[in-house]
Design a protein around this motif. Structure first.
Motif, PDB file in Angstrom:
ATOM      1  N   PRO A   1       2.267  13.620  -3.558  1.00  0.00           N
ATOM      2  CA  PRO A   1       3.524  13.980  -4.237  1.00  0.00           C
ATOM      3  C   PRO A   1       4.661  14.124  -3.231  1.00  0.00           C
ATOM      4  CG  PRO A   1       2.054  15.871  -4.128  1.00  0.00           C
ATOM      5  CD  PRO A   1       1.265  14.682  -3.691  1.00  0.00           C
ATOM      6  N   PRO A   2       5.856  13.670  -3.578  1.00  0.00           N
ATOM      7  CA  PRO A   2       6.959  13.643  -2.610  1.00  0.00           C
ATOM      8  C   PRO A   2       7.271  15.032  -2.063  1.00  0.00           C
ATOM      9  CG  PRO A   2       7.776  13.362  -4.861  1.00  0.00           C
ATOM     10  CD  PRO A   2       6.287  13.255  -4.922  1.00  0.00           C
TER      11      PRO A   2
ATOM     12  N   ASP B   1      12.073   6.968   0.990  1.00  0.00           N
ATOM     13  CA  ASP B   1      11.740   7.974  -0.026  1.00  0.00           C
ATOM     14  C   ASP B   1      11.956   7.362  -1.392  1.00  0.00           C
ATOM     15  OD1 ASP B   1      11.069  10.593   1.220  1.00  0.00           O
ATOM     16  OD2 ASP B   1      13.074  10.444   2.082  1.00  0.00           O
ATOM     17  N   ILE B   2      11.189   7.866  -2.354  1.00  0.00           N
ATOM     18  CA  ILE B   2      11.470   7.532  -3.747  1.00  0.00           C
ATOM     19  C   ILE B   2      12.492   8.544  -4.260  1.00  0.00           C
ATOM     20  CG2 ILE B   2      10.549   7.549  -6.078  1.00  0.00           C
ATOM     21  CD1 ILE B   2       9.665   5.124  -4.738  1.00  0.00           C
TER      22      ILE B   2
ATOM     23  N   ASP C   1      17.294   7.057  -9.208  1.00  0.00           N
ATOM     24  CA  ASP C   1      17.729   5.672  -9.051  1.00  0.00           C
ATOM     25  C   ASP C   1      17.048   4.731 -10.042  1.00  0.00           C
ATOM     26  OD1 ASP C   1      19.413   6.371  -6.976  1.00  0.00           O
ATOM     27  OD2 ASP C   1      17.960   5.893  -5.409  1.00  0.00           O
ATOM     28  N   PHE C   2      15.966   5.191 -10.687  1.00  0.00           N
ATOM     29  CA  PHE C   2      15.273   4.356 -11.654  1.00  0.00           C
ATOM     30  C   PHE C   2      15.950   4.440 -13.020  1.00  0.00           C
ATOM     31  CE2 PHE C   2      11.865   4.771  -8.538  1.00  0.00           C
ATOM     32  CZ  PHE C   2      11.311   3.500  -8.550  1.00  0.00           C
ATOM     33  N   SER C   3      15.743   3.424 -13.814  1.00  0.00           N
ATOM     34  CA  SER C   3      16.274   3.422 -15.177  1.00  0.00           C
ATOM     35  C   SER C   3      15.491   4.400 -16.038  1.00  0.00           C
ATOM     36  CB  SER C   3      16.182   2.018 -15.776  1.00  0.00           C
ATOM     37  OG  SER C   3      14.820   1.658 -15.991  1.00  0.00           O
ATOM     38  N   ARG C   4      16.064   4.717 -17.170  1.00  0.00           N
ATOM     39  CA  ARG C   4      15.380   5.625 -18.088  1.00  0.00           C
ATOM     40  C   ARG C   4      14.045   5.033 -18.541  1.00  0.00           C
ATOM     41  NH1 ARG C   4      14.872   6.471 -23.364  1.00  0.00           N
ATOM     42  NH2 ARG C   4      14.706   8.625 -24.112  1.00  0.00           N
TER      43      ARG C   4
ATOM     44  N   VAL D   1       0.837  -1.200   0.000  1.00  0.00           N
ATOM     45  CA  VAL D   1       0.000   0.000   0.000  1.00  0.00           C
ATOM     46  C   VAL D   1       0.874   1.252   0.000  1.00  0.00           C
ATOM     47  CG1 VAL D   1      -1.706   1.343   1.305  1.00  0.00           C
ATOM     48  CG2 VAL D   1      -1.907  -1.141   1.176  1.00  0.00           C
ATOM     49  N   PHE D   2       1.907   1.251   0.837  1.00  0.00           N
ATOM     50  CA  PHE D   2       2.763   2.432   0.957  1.00  0.00           C
ATOM     51  C   PHE D   2       3.547   2.692  -0.331  1.00  0.00           C
ATOM     52  CE2 PHE D   2       3.056   1.654   5.832  1.00  0.00           C
ATOM     53  CZ  PHE D   2       1.769   2.164   5.986  1.00  0.00           C
ATOM     54  N   LYS D   3       3.967   1.618  -1.013  1.00  0.00           N
ATOM     55  CA  LYS D   3       4.652   1.813  -2.296  1.00  0.00           C
ATOM     56  C   LYS D   3       3.736   2.528  -3.286  1.00  0.00           C
ATOM     57  CE  LYS D   3       7.909  -2.111  -2.467  1.00  0.00           C
ATOM     58  NZ  LYS D   3       8.264  -3.308  -3.259  1.00  0.00           N
ATOM     59  N   GLY D   4       2.488   2.099  -3.338  1.00  0.00           N
ATOM     60  CA  GLY D   4       1.545   2.741  -4.242  1.00  0.00           C
ATOM     61  C   GLY D   4       1.341   4.204  -3.922  1.00  0.00           C
ATOM     62  N   MET D   5       1.277   4.522  -2.639  1.00  0.00           N
ATOM     63  CA  MET D   5       1.077   5.912  -2.227  1.00  0.00           C
ATOM     64  C   MET D   5       2.258   6.789  -2.619  1.00  0.00           C
ATOM     65  SD  MET D   5      -0.729   5.168   1.471  1.00  0.00           S
ATOM     66  CE  MET D   5      -0.922   6.880   1.966  1.00  0.00           C
ATOM     67  N   GLN D   6       3.454   6.224  -2.635  1.00  0.00           N
ATOM     68  CA  GLN D   6       4.637   7.005  -3.006  1.00  0.00           C
ATOM     69  C   GLN D   6       4.653   7.396  -4.481  1.00  0.00           C
ATOM     70  OE1 GLN D   6       7.665   4.209  -1.655  1.00  0.00           O
ATOM     71  NE2 GLN D   6       8.261   5.612  -0.013  1.00  0.00           N
ATOM     72  N   LEU D   7       3.822   6.753  -5.271  1.00  0.00           N
ATOM     73  CA  LEU D   7       3.850   6.954  -6.717  1.00  0.00           C
ATOM     74  C   LEU D   7       2.530   7.486  -7.250  1.00  0.00           C
ATOM     75  CD1 LEU D   7       5.760   3.668  -7.493  1.00  0.00           C
ATOM     76  CD2 LEU D   7       6.583   5.951  -8.105  1.00  0.00           C
ATOM     77  N   GLU D   8       1.804   8.242  -6.415  1.00  0.00           N
ATOM     78  CA  GLU D   8       0.521   8.744  -6.872  1.00  0.00           C
ATOM     79  C   GLU D   8       0.376  10.232  -6.608  1.00  0.00           C
ATOM     80  OE1 GLU D   8      -2.943   9.190  -4.801  1.00  0.00           O
ATOM     81  OE2 GLU D   8      -2.700   7.376  -3.599  1.00  0.00           O
ATOM     82  N   ILE D   9      -0.491  10.861  -7.400  1.00  0.00           N
ATOM     83  CA  ILE D   9      -0.675  12.306  -7.329  1.00  0.00           C
ATOM     84  C   ILE D   9      -1.339  12.751  -6.034  1.00  0.00           C
ATOM     85  CG2 ILE D   9      -0.656  12.635  -9.821  1.00  0.00           C
ATOM     86  CD1 ILE D   9      -3.708  12.675  -9.794  1.00  0.00           C
ATOM     87  N   GLY D  10      -1.927  11.828  -5.284  1.00  0.00           N
ATOM     88  CA  GLY D  10      -2.481  12.186  -3.988  1.00  0.00           C
ATOM     89  C   GLY D  10      -1.417  12.443  -2.946  1.00  0.00           C
TER      90      GLY D  10
END
Length: 417
Positions: free
Chosen positions: A88-89, A219-220, A224-227, A77-86
């Motif tokens: 933003p980091p 934190d995201i 660190d992510f690939s292109r 659940v927390f991973k999903g929240m880190q990647l959503e517009i609701g």
């Protein structure tokens, strides 16, 4: 090229993605002011609840699938929240604690939404932090596990007024929890073309993380992510914005006549269109000429992803002056759905003007041609600058308009206590 974001480097994409998340969050700062004017505080609350309930489960499932986020526990659940517009980091500074598969907590060390609402008075704080958050937090979490509940430990109104963290919540999974009935209009958004559109799989080459299958991180850090992963994340975040807009339009239609609902939707689009273009231009350090405008338009979430919104943007030279042409296919999925591109019409070009004037306030949009298949506009410089659109000025009320992201260093994995 299968994505307009393929034109960007990995470093540029790492800058772009948090901007897209933040601008997605600010959609409500644009839309809710006009909703309050039409329906009052209670009507605004009802619209906000419905739009997020309709959109967030859909885009949560999409992002999980795109980034190979498996599982059904609180860490998922927390991973999903880190990647959503609701969430933003940094602007919405969620801090997570995982106790075990079925138990966790989160707190907000900073809440940009609260900073925007507190000056409006306690009634608006209660509307957001109580009436809106309760059903919408659950709606997001239920996309991962139907037996999950999100409940407050404490939340605003803050006592004392500077209390930190500003709120704290428990997340609990219990098979005894009865899932709530889905919202009455859930299928309208869930069966939209935005919900169903297929995007290109992540190219699993080059340096960086190709998914988020590893441990939950504090934190995201997008660099660190690939292109390839960043391209897909950017496109999914654009779809989140379209899905929220579809939910917004459904909720407006429930509460007002068709003309009122359409007018509010167009004002919402104009406000966020201009502010988003301004932030994209600044984040990517672009100029103020026609080439810069063309790039902003190609990257703007209103016109992405490519598989959902069919546009062509080109720069032309006429008598020594450069102009930008934007052509929108009126049979593309976004128009069929009724998302932002569907709000553009020969006599309603204000959102494009707002985007253009974020690059140079002298830009002006005129219609070139329109038929059943396409709408084409020309954007050229006028002799004098135009005043900022009131819809953009209203959106600028948010502290997110000038928010600056900070480098927080290397994130840490969050393991079970």
């Amino acid at each position: 090229m299968v994505s307009r974001y393929d034109s960007l480097s990995r470093a540029e994409l790492a800058v772009l993605v948090p901007e897209l998340l933040l601008c997605g969050h600010l959609i409500d700062r644009s839309g809710m002011a006009h909703t309050i004017a039409a329906f009052g505080r209670e009507g605004m609350t009802a619209v906000a609840i419905e739009e997020w309930q309709l959109a967030s489960p859909v885009y949560t499932r999409r992002m999980r699938q795109a980034l190979n986020i498996s599982g059904d526990g609180v860490d998922t659940v927390f991973k999903g929240m880190q990647l959503e517009i609701g969430a933003p980091p940094q602007f919405m500074d969620f801090r997570y604690t995982v106790i075990d598969h079925d138990h966790g907590e989160f707190r907000l060390d900073h809440c940009g939404a609260l900073a925007d609402v507190e000056p409006m008075g306690e009634e608006y704080v209660v509307a957001m932090c109580h009436h809106i958050e309760d059903p919408t937090f659950d709606a997001t979490a239920l996309a991962t596990n139907p037996h999950i509940q999100v409940r407050p430990i404490h939340r605003p109104p803050r006592v004392p007024a500077d209390r930190h963290p500003v709120c704290a919540w428990t997340v609990t999974i219990d098979p005894a929890n009865t899932p709530p009935e889905p919202p009455r209009n859930a299928e309208i958004v869930a069966k939209s073309r935005a919900a169903q559109v297929e995007l290109a799989p992540i190219e699993r080459d080059g340096p960086g993380l190709h998914d988020y299958s590893g441990p939950l991180l504090s934190d995201i850090r997008f660099e660190d992510f690939s292109r390839g992963a960043l391209v897909r994340i950017a496109e999914e975040v654009c779809l989140q914005q379209h899905l929220l807009t579809l939910g917004f339009r459904v909720a407006l239609a429930e509460r007002g006549d068709a003309d009122t609902a359409l007018d509010i939707a167009r004002k919402q689009f104009t406000g966020i269109a201009g502010l988003t273009a301004e932030r994209l231009r600044a984040a990517l350090d672009l100029g103020d000429d026609a080439a810069a405008l063309a790039k902003v338009l190609r990257l703007h979430p209103a016109w992405n992803p490519m598989a959902y919104v069919d546009i062509e943007v080109s720069v032309e030279s006429v008598a020594g002056a450069q102009t930008v042409e934007l052509r929108l296919r009126r049979d593309c999925d976004a128009v069929v759905d009724g998302s932002w591109p569907a709000l553009i019409a020969p006599d309603h070009l204000a959102p494009i003007d707002a985007m253009a004037r974020a690059v140079d306030p002298r830009f002006h949009t005129t219609l070139r041609e329109v038929d059943e298949r396409s709408l084409c506009v020309e954007i050229a410089l006028a002799p004098e600058p135009f005043r900022e659109a009131p819809e953009v000025a209203i959106t600028r009320f948010s502290t997110g308009a000038n928010f600056t992201f900070a480098d927080r260093g290397t994130p840490l994995p969050l393991t079970v206590l």
